[in-house]
Scaffold this active site. Sequence first.
Site, PDB file in Angstrom:
ATOM      1  N   HIS A 123     -20.585 -65.236  61.903  1.00 13.39           N
ATOM      2  CA  HIS A 123     -19.336 -64.539  61.549  1.00 13.39           C
ATOM      3  C   HIS A 123     -19.218 -64.582  60.019  1.00 13.39           C
ATOM      4  CE1 HIS A 123     -14.916 -64.133  61.176  1.00 13.39           C
ATOM      5  NE2 HIS A 123     -14.913 -63.655  62.407  1.00 13.39           N
ATOM      6  N   ASP A 200     -20.242 -74.059  63.676  1.00 13.66           N
ATOM      7  CA  ASP A 200     -19.042 -73.246  63.818  1.00 13.66           C
ATOM      8  C   ASP A 200     -18.696 -73.223  65.307  1.00 13.66           C
ATOM      9  OD1 ASP A 200     -17.202 -71.261  64.229  1.00 13.66           O
ATOM     10  OD2 ASP A 200     -18.141 -69.795  62.912  1.00 13.66           O
ATOM     11  N   GLN A 203     -16.189 -70.274  68.826  1.00 16.91           N
ATOM     12  CA  GLN A 203     -16.372 -69.636  70.139  1.00 16.91           C
ATOM     13  C   GLN A 203     -16.935 -70.591  71.187  1.00 16.91           C
ATOM     14  OE1 GLN A 203     -15.135 -66.768  70.793  1.00 16.91           O
ATOM     15  NE2 GLN A 203     -14.815 -65.890  68.766  1.00 16.91           N
ATOM     16  N   LYS A 226      -7.789 -69.734  69.241  1.00 13.12           N
ATOM     17  CA  LYS A 226      -8.794 -69.255  70.203  1.00 13.12           C
ATOM     18  C   LYS A 226      -8.891 -70.184  71.411  1.00 13.12           C
ATOM     19  CE  LYS A 226     -11.623 -67.128  66.572  1.00 13.12           C
ATOM     20  NZ  LYS A 226     -11.382 -65.690  66.693  1.00 13.12           N
ATOM     21  N   CYS A 364     -16.613 -58.732  62.506  1.00 10.34           N
ATOM     22  CA  CYS A 364     -16.828 -59.614  61.337  1.00 10.34           C
ATOM     23  C   CYS A 364     -18.235 -60.196  61.337  1.00 10.34           C
ATOM     24  CB  CYS A 364     -15.786 -60.727  61.273  1.00 10.34           C
ATOM     25  SG  CYS A 364     -14.127 -60.136  61.042  1.00 10.34           S
TER      26      CYS A 364
HETATM   27  N1  PLP Z   1     -16.391 -68.044  63.505  1.00  7.83           N
HETATM   28  C1  PLP Z   1     -16.519 -67.352  64.638  1.00  7.83           C
HETATM   29  C2  PLP Z   1     -17.782 -67.481  65.442  1.00  7.83           C
HETATM   30  C3  PLP Z   1     -15.495 -66.522  65.068  1.00  7.83           C
HETATM   31  O1  PLP Z   1     -15.619 -65.821  66.204  1.00  7.83           O
HETATM   32  C4  PLP Z   1     -14.318 -66.425  64.275  1.00  7.83           C
HETATM   33  C5  PLP Z   1     -13.218 -65.511  64.678  1.00  7.83           C
HETATM   34  O2  PLP Z   1     -13.390 -64.590  65.416  1.00  7.83           O
HETATM   35  C6  PLP Z   1     -14.234 -67.179  63.118  1.00  7.83           C
HETATM   36  C7  PLP Z   1     -15.284 -67.976  62.760  1.00  7.83           C
HETATM   37  C8  PLP Z   1     -13.009 -67.134  62.249  1.00  7.83           C
HETATM   38  O3  PLP Z   1     -11.929 -67.677  62.909  1.00  7.83           O
HETATM   39  P1  PLP Z   1     -10.465 -67.609  62.289  1.00  7.83           P
HETATM   40  O4  PLP Z   1     -10.201 -66.171  61.974  1.00  7.83           O
HETATM   41  O5  PLP Z   1      -9.585 -68.153  63.358  1.00  7.83           O
HETATM   42  O6  PLP Z   1     -10.460 -68.447  61.052  1.00  7.83           O
END
Ligand code: PLP
Length: 407
Positions: A123, A200, A203, A226, A364
């Site tokens: 992401h 990370d 998910q 999430k 993203c």
């Molecule tokens: N990393 C992953 C794999 C994500 O799917 C997301 C959000 O969709 C993020 C990071 C960023 O999360 P946030 O917008 O809650 O900071």
Amino acid sequence: MTPEEFDIRRHFSILYEKIYSKPLVYLDNGATTQKPNCVLDKMRYIYEHLNSNVHRGVHYLSNQCTDLMEEARRVVARHLNAREDAEIIFTRGTTESINLLAFSFGETFCKEGDEIVVTEMEHHSNIVPWQMLCQRKGMTLRVLPILDNGDLDLAQLDTLLNERTKILCVTHVSNVLGTVNPVKDIVAKAHAKNIPVLVDGAQSVPHMAVDVQDIDCDFLAFSGHKVYAPTGIGVLYGKREYLDKMVPYHGGGEMIEKVSFSGTTYNVIPFKFEAGTPNYVGVIALAEALKFVDQIGFQYIEAHEQVLIQYTLGQLQKLVNVTIIGNPQKRSGAISFMIDNAHPYDVGMILDKSGVAVRTGHHCAQPLMERLGIPGTVRASFGIYNDKLDIDQFVKAVRVAANMLSK
Ligand code: PLP
């Protein structure tokens, strides 16, 4: 109580909304999840009965809120199986957690000529903060590619990791392809070369039991929203051996030991990284959400979501104009697909009119889209409250879209 008796959907009032007079089918859980009533009730209770700024009060309400916040830190630490509560830092979400790490780790441990390794399926929030660090310091960002099926090309990891690599940053689960990466093996490979790893968990934490000691990652980030908690609250887990040494990210109240114009000393972890008034209501609500999912249990959640994913894949595969993007060995949380050459946005619009909420676009993850040679996908992403009726309504809507849009 069995999960069936628990009747998960009953806990989420929003699921009873009608969209264009149709039952809501919420399949946008990868973007954000709905909130159970216990989380909403908890937030209301705090504001109605206990609200007061934490940590610096002498009065009753402040002490109550402080106790609840620190108890919540314990709940999160236990949920992730962290060694100690102090290894849990509260942030606004995954994005802020990774920015914090890129700054504080970068300022403490990195110099010109060093390298950072990320993967092709990250992401943007696990790419851009590292790019910014590389620009600041004159470092290089290296990328671990994916295979055509959407798994990481782990055969290339050994050659990518070298004596200049300062940290390896990898997503546990891809938000686009649903790929579950073998993070425990990846961490072991990196540690063999004394390289720390950030996972990370944005998910993965909503879909599986994540045990930071078992994975042995050095850092893990996730977002509360999430995993059935409110927006604006997230976590950075880090091993004490790193956090103790790292310089703070934000300066301000709470993160100091003593301030004077001749020099300031910093508080101990986790407070060193939590400048200013924290989102204590969010913290307490996050703990409530984690207790809620733990009550259902990840054994059930994983099994339930796997059944739904396999059912959905089977149904979509029957539709000739639908192409599923990625075929990872292990999948969780999401299915991305396209209908012939139709723009994902158009598909999403048609699904919306059937009451089905999905996400469309690049999610993203533009470098991943570039690798796949597509502008974007339609993504269905699952949560604990989804059921087969949801999938049937969704597949029916996809069929309508395919009939309208395929050439
Ligand atoms: N990393 C992953 C794999 C994500 O799917 C997301 C959000 O969709 C993020 C990071 C960023 O999360 P946030 O917008 O809650 O900071």
